[in-house]
Design a protein around this motif. Sequence first.
Motif, mmCIF file in Angstrom:
data_model
loop_
_atom_site.group_PDB
_atom_site.id
_atom_site.type_symbol
_atom_site.label_atom_id
_atom_site.label_comp_id
_atom_site.label_asym_id
_atom_site.label_seq_id
_atom_site.Cartn_x
_atom_site.Cartn_y
_atom_site.Cartn_z
ATOM 1 N N ASN A 76 0.844 -1.197 0.000
ATOM 2 C CA ASN A 76 0.000 0.000 0.000
ATOM 3 C C ASN A 76 0.878 1.245 0.000
ATOM 4 N N ILE A 77 0.438 2.260 -0.728
ATOM 5 C CA ILE A 77 1.180 3.516 -0.800
ATOM 6 C C ILE A 77 0.350 4.601 -0.129
ATOM 7 N N ARG A 78 0.944 5.279 0.844
ATOM 8 C CA ARG A 78 0.304 6.427 1.511
ATOM 9 C C ARG A 78 1.147 7.653 1.229
ATOM 10 N N ILE A 79 0.481 8.711 0.752
ATOM 11 C CA ILE A 79 1.179 9.948 0.432
ATOM 12 C C ILE A 79 0.578 11.069 1.275
ATOM 13 N N PHE A 80 1.445 11.829 1.925
ATOM 14 C CA PHE A 80 1.045 12.970 2.742
ATOM 15 C C PHE A 80 1.489 14.239 2.029
ATOM 16 N N VAL A 81 0.550 15.177 1.835
ATOM 17 C CA VAL A 81 0.879 16.440 1.168
ATOM 18 C C VAL A 81 0.398 17.608 2.020
ATOM 19 N N THR A 82 1.133 18.711 1.953
ATOM 20 C CA THR A 82 0.755 19.912 2.698
ATOM 21 C C THR A 82 -0.286 20.734 1.956
ATOM 22 N N ALA A 83 -0.501 20.449 0.692
ATOM 23 C CA ALA A 83 -1.437 21.220 -0.130
ATOM 24 C C ALA A 83 -2.880 20.952 0.304
ATOM 25 N N PRO A 84 -3.729 21.977 0.223
ATOM 26 C CA PRO A 84 -5.142 21.773 0.560
ATOM 27 C C PRO A 84 -5.875 21.063 -0.573
ATOM 28 N N PRO A 85 -6.960 20.359 -0.255
ATOM 29 C CA PRO A 85 -7.694 19.633 -1.299
ATOM 30 C C PRO A 85 -8.680 20.538 -2.030
#
Length: 126
Positions: A76-85
């Motif tokens: 499984n790949i989990r990606i965390f981003v600081t950008a708002p959705p």
Amino acid sequence: MVEHLAGFKGKWLDAGDQFHSLSVRARVFKKKRGKMAKPKLRNVPDLSARALPDEGIEVRVTPKAAKDGILTDQGNIRIFVTAPPENGKANEAVRNILAVAMGVAPSTLILRRRQASRDKVFVYLP
């Protein structure tokens, strides 16, 4: 009386104009510095084995995280981003992080399904 201000080379001011000129010049000097660069990703896992043409890559996204990052756990790949959705900003950030991990250009990754969901499917099209 004329004074020379440190940091503004070659700029001489009269004593009467000092306060106004300082504030104007400080704003101009501040604008020239520009924005700070985003920190680079560290400890990125090697996902180059997933760079198969027309193969779906499922990822779980966490927008508005404290910092950008990517984790892999049992396939499984989990990606965390600081950008708002909003307005596709988080999707673009996810595409860039996934491209770095896979070692491909971001333009070759296409968001195939679930644009408004946390679970997304990207496809690699070289």
